[in-house]
Motif scaffolding. Structure first.
Motif, PDB file in Angstrom:
ATOM      1  N   ALA A   1       0.839  -1.210   0.000  1.00 28.74           N
ATOM      2  CA  ALA A   1       0.000   0.000   0.000  1.00 28.74           C
ATOM      3  C   ALA A   1       0.872   1.259   0.000  1.00 28.74           C
ATOM      4  O   ALA A   1       0.569   2.238  -0.699  1.00 28.74           O
ATOM      5  CB  ALA A   1      -0.925  -0.011   1.218  1.00 28.74           C
ATOM      6  N   MET A   2       1.948   1.241   0.776  1.00 26.88           N
ATOM      7  CA  MET A   2       2.858   2.405   0.795  1.00 26.88           C
ATOM      8  C   MET A   2       3.494   2.600  -0.583  1.00 26.88           C
ATOM      9  O   MET A   2       3.661   3.723  -1.055  1.00 26.88           O
ATOM     10  CB  MET A   2       3.959   2.205   1.851  1.00 26.88           C
ATOM     11  N   LEU A   3       3.851   1.508  -1.212  1.00 22.65           N
ATOM     12  CA  LEU A   3       4.460   1.594  -2.544  1.00 22.65           C
ATOM     13  C   LEU A   3       3.447   2.140  -3.549  1.00 22.65           C
ATOM     14  O   LEU A   3       3.746   3.063  -4.308  1.00 22.65           O
ATOM     15  CB  LEU A   3       4.984   0.208  -2.963  1.00 22.65           C
ATOM     16  N   GLU A   4       2.249   1.585  -3.536  1.00 23.88           N
ATOM     17  CA  GLU A   4       1.187   2.057  -4.454  1.00 23.88           C
ATOM     18  C   GLU A   4       1.004   3.568  -4.309  1.00 23.88           C
ATOM     19  O   GLU A   4       0.896   4.286  -5.299  1.00 23.88           O
ATOM     20  CB  GLU A   4      -0.154   1.372  -4.126  1.00 23.88           C
ATOM     21  N   ALA A   5       0.988   4.030  -3.063  1.00 21.30           N
ATOM     22  CA  ALA A   5       0.710   5.450  -2.812  1.00 21.30           C
ATOM     23  C   ALA A   5       1.829   6.349  -3.334  1.00 21.30           C
ATOM     24  O   ALA A   5       1.604   7.534  -3.597  1.00 21.30           O
ATOM     25  CB  ALA A   5       0.503   5.675  -1.314  1.00 21.30           C
ATOM     26  N   ALA A   6       3.031   5.799  -3.473  1.00 17.90           N
ATOM     27  CA  ALA A   6       4.174   6.620  -3.904  1.00 17.90           C
ATOM     28  C   ALA A   6       4.323   6.675  -5.424  1.00 17.90           C
ATOM     29  O   ALA A   6       5.068   7.493  -5.957  1.00 17.90           O
ATOM     30  CB  ALA A   6       5.457   6.060  -3.288  1.00 17.90           C
ATOM     31  N   ILE A   7       3.620   5.801  -6.123  1.00 18.31           N
ATOM     32  CA  ILE A   7       3.806   5.697  -7.582  1.00 18.31           C
ATOM     33  C   ILE A   7       3.056   6.818  -8.302  1.00 18.31           C
ATOM     34  O   ILE A   7       1.911   7.135  -7.969  1.00 18.31           O
ATOM     35  CB  ILE A   7       3.341   4.298  -8.070  1.00 18.31           C
ATOM     36  N   THR A   8       3.740   7.432  -9.264  1.00 16.47           N
ATOM     37  CA  THR A   8       3.108   8.454 -10.110  1.00 16.47           C
ATOM     38  C   THR A   8       3.385   8.053 -11.566  1.00 16.47           C
ATOM     39  O   THR A   8       4.171   7.119 -11.828  1.00 16.47           O
ATOM     40  CB  THR A   8       3.723   9.851  -9.864  1.00 16.47           C
ATOM     41  N   PRO A   9       2.804   8.751 -12.524  1.00 14.27           N
ATOM     42  CA  PRO A   9       3.105   8.419 -13.932  1.00 14.27           C
ATOM     43  C   PRO A   9       4.589   8.581 -14.276  1.00 14.27           C
ATOM     44  O   PRO A   9       5.053   8.056 -15.287  1.00 14.27           O
ATOM     45  CB  PRO A   9       2.251   9.433 -14.714  1.00 14.27           C
ATOM     46  N   ARG A  10       5.325   9.321 -13.446  1.00 12.48           N
ATOM     47  CA  ARG A  10       6.758   9.515 -13.727  1.00 12.48           C
ATOM     48  C   ARG A  10       7.644   8.439 -13.074  1.00 12.48           C
ATOM     49  O   ARG A  10       8.852   8.406 -13.297  1.00 12.48           O
ATOM     50  CB  ARG A  10       7.204  10.903 -13.242  1.00 12.48           C
ATOM     51  N   SER A  11       7.059   7.578 -12.269  1.00 12.62           N
ATOM     52  CA  SER A  11       7.875   6.555 -11.579  1.00 12.62           C
ATOM     53  C   SER A  11       8.513   5.619 -12.598  1.00 12.62           C
ATOM     54  O   SER A  11       7.832   5.111 -13.495  1.00 12.62           O
ATOM     55  CB  SER A  11       7.003   5.734 -10.627  1.00 12.62           C
ATOM     56  N   LYS A  12       9.796   5.362 -12.427  1.00 10.37           N
ATOM     57  CA  LYS A  12      10.515   4.534 -13.408  1.00 10.37           C
ATOM     58  C   LYS A  12      11.186   3.336 -12.757  1.00 10.37           C
ATOM     59  O   LYS A  12      11.245   2.255 -13.333  1.00 10.37           O
ATOM     60  CB  LYS A  12      11.584   5.427 -14.065  1.00 10.37           C
ATOM     61  N   LEU A  13      11.708   3.577 -11.567  1.00  6.38           N
ATOM     62  CA  LEU A  13      12.559   2.556 -10.935  1.00  6.38           C
ATOM     63  C   LEU A  13      12.218   2.465  -9.454  1.00  6.38           C
ATOM     64  O   LEU A  13      12.012   3.483  -8.783  1.00  6.38           O
ATOM     65  CB  LEU A  13      14.035   2.963 -11.110  1.00  6.38           C
ATOM     66  N   LEU A  14      12.160   1.233  -8.968  1.00  6.90           N
ATOM     67  CA  LEU A  14      12.000   0.977  -7.532  1.00  6.90           C
ATOM     68  C   LEU A  14      13.306   0.366  -7.032  1.00  6.90           C
ATOM     69  O   LEU A  14      13.803  -0.595  -7.626  1.00  6.90           O
ATOM     70  CB  LEU A  14      10.840  -0.009  -7.304  1.00  6.90           C
ATOM     71  N   ILE A  15      13.843   0.929  -5.957  1.00  8.93           N
ATOM     72  CA  ILE A  15      15.066   0.353  -5.377  1.00  8.93           C
ATOM     73  C   ILE A  15      14.676  -0.502  -4.173  1.00  8.93           C
ATOM     74  O   ILE A  15      13.974  -0.039  -3.269  1.00  8.93           O
ATOM     75  CB  ILE A  15      16.067   1.450  -4.969  1.00  8.93           C
ATOM     76  N   LEU A  16      15.098  -1.746  -4.191  1.00  7.80           N
ATOM     77  CA  LEU A  16      14.886  -2.627  -3.036  1.00  7.80           C
ATOM     78  C   LEU A  16      16.253  -3.081  -2.533  1.00  7.80           C
ATOM     79  O   LEU A  16      17.197  -3.245  -3.322  1.00  7.80           O
ATOM     80  CB  LEU A  16      14.026  -3.838  -3.432  1.00  7.80           C
ATOM     81  N   ASN A  17      16.358  -3.281  -1.230  1.00  9.51           N
ATOM     82  CA  ASN A  17      17.641  -3.651  -0.634  1.00  9.51           C
ATOM     83  C   ASN A  17      17.368  -4.561   0.566  1.00  9.51           C
ATOM     84  O   ASN A  17      17.100  -4.100   1.653  1.00  9.51           O
ATOM     85  CB  ASN A  17      18.374  -2.365  -0.214  1.00  9.51           C
ATOM     86  N   SER A  18      17.408  -5.854   0.281  1.00 12.54           N
ATOM     87  CA  SER A  18      17.142  -6.846   1.330  1.00 12.54           C
ATOM     88  C   SER A  18      18.188  -7.937   1.240  1.00 12.54           C
ATOM     89  O   SER A  18      18.364  -8.508   0.156  1.00 12.54           O
ATOM     90  CB  SER A  18      15.742  -7.443   1.131  1.00 12.54           C
TER      91      SER A  18
END
Ligand code: GLU
Length: 394
Positions: free
Chosen positions: A158-175
């Motif tokens: 849900a937090m990720l969905e809320a941060a996405i806009t039409p300009r979103s290109k890349l998600l950084i994950l670090n686990s």
């Protein structure tokens, strides 16, 4: 008055790495004879395993001192492809592998290969200090999404969905995460990956701590979930943390072939290849697996012992609240109850009690501090005692 032109906007706007800055300050105080407990560096205190060092020495003696192919020496790329195919069940060909001069450079190449001006990059906070600066150097815009200890330092779908806009290109994950040590479960990571697929984002999965896991935690890569996930995931890793090779500067990138090609082309203009004899040394990590596993097991036993000790001792200090995380070699205690800015807290801790740790706001999380337990048991015990004394004065 000098009449020189100004430096570039990149040079003027870059924030230098705070992890390296605090570590450098601690090391210079130690060199000057001060008794400093250094918890700042994300650097294993073990030496590089002997068989890896010997392989690099042999490579030097054998004259492996010339340029290598830009994406890396063929046997190392083959070994890395085999590792991902067999160990993680992610079908990987050597053409999808690029060896770079460090995990940090792998991240930067990945961001340069995927992002342009106007693009947004979603960075879950607490994040490793260099991600936002690299995104800015690529001309793109970092978009931080804070996940505190209330959600185990983990982003929710849900937090990720809320941060996405039409300009979103890349998600950084670090686990496992630097700075929190948090490890996403396979189900949690699959849910985040599904959101990235749904919104057609690239994923940069920084897996540099992939082998540093405790309490039976299991590492999975977003690339392992589906073909749709694989075609958009760039896996960044390296030799520094697992094999105690921070100074060797050797990182890896595993990506779909067109992205790996783009990364290699960028690398060809920026640095040619990672140091040739260092790559031959790193190859021994794969060709002499029993020795490599023995060295890793030894480190993991020590890290796990220190992790439990540090966690217990931190939570004994009135005012500190610390989660027990399952990965990397960091704990990220909450120090907000002291009502002191975390930078001030860490500056005073170093100046008055000679303990070096990095303030949480460097990682996008005010009110926390990062403690690296990649240091000896003795220094850890001494440092926590000093921290407790400092907290008692607040
Ligand atoms: N990654 C390590 C750390 O977080 C090394 C320093 C750096 O490059 O930031 O401490």
């Amino acid at each position: 008055m000098s009449n020189l032109p100004t430096l570039s906007t990149w040079a003027l706007n870059i924030a230098p790495s705070p992890t390296l800055a605090v570590d450098a300050k601690a090391k210079s105080l130690i060199a000057a004879g001060e008794d400093v407990c250094g918890f700042a560096a994300g650097e294993p205190d073990f030496d590089t395993p002997v068989h890896i060092k010997e392989a690099a020495i042999k490579a030097l003696q054998d004259g492996k001192t010339k340029y290598a192919p830009t994406p890396g020496i063929p046997p190392l790329r083959d070994a890395i492809a085999q590792k991902y195919t067999e160990f993680y069940q992610i079908p990987t060909k050597a053409a999808q592998v690029v060896v770079s001069p460090g995990g940090k450079f792998s991240c930067y190449l990945t961001i340069l290969a995927t992002c342009s001006a106007g693009d947004e990059v979603i960075i879950p906070a607490p994040f490793w200090v260099s991600y936002p600066e690299m995104v800015k150097l690529a001309g793109a815009t970092p978009k931080q999404v804070l996940a505190t200890d209330a959600t185990g330092f983990k982003l929710t779908p849900a937090m990720l969905e809320a941060a996405i806009t039409p300009r979103s290109k890349l998600l950084i994950l670090n686990s496992p995460s630097n700075p929190t040590g948090a490890v996403y479960t396979p189900a949690e990571l699959a849910a985040l990956t599904a959101v990235a697929v749904k919104h057609n984002l690239y994923i940069m999965s920084d897996e540099i701590y992939e082998h540093l896991l405790y309490d039976g935690a299991k590492h999975v890569s977003p690339a392992s979930f589906s073909a749709e996930a694989r075609e958009r995931t760039i896996i960044v890793s390296g030799f520094a943390k697992t094999f105690s090779m921070t100074g060797w500067r050797l990182g890896t990138i595993v990506a779909p072939a067109p992205i790996a090609k783009a990364v290699a082309e960028l690398q060809s203009q920026m640095t040619s290849n990672a140091t040739t004899f260092a790559q031959w040394g790193a190859l021994a990590a794969y060709t002499e697996q029993a020795k490599t596993q023995a060295a890793l097991d030894e480190m993991l036993i020590a890290f796990d012992r220190r992790r439990k000790f540090l966690h217990a001792e931190l939570n004994k200090i009135p005012g500190i609240n610390c989660l027990l995380s399952q990965g990397a070699f960091y704990l990220f205690p909450n120090i907000s109850s002291f009502g002191l800015d975390d930078l001030k807290f860490c500056e005073r801790l170093l100046d008055e009690h000679k303990v070096a740790a990095v303030h949480g706001s460097a990682f996008g999380a005010q009110g926390f501090m990062r403690i690296s337990y990649a240091t000896s048991d003795e220094i850890l015990a001494k440092g926590v005692e000093r921290l407790a004394k400092f907290c008692a004065t607040l």
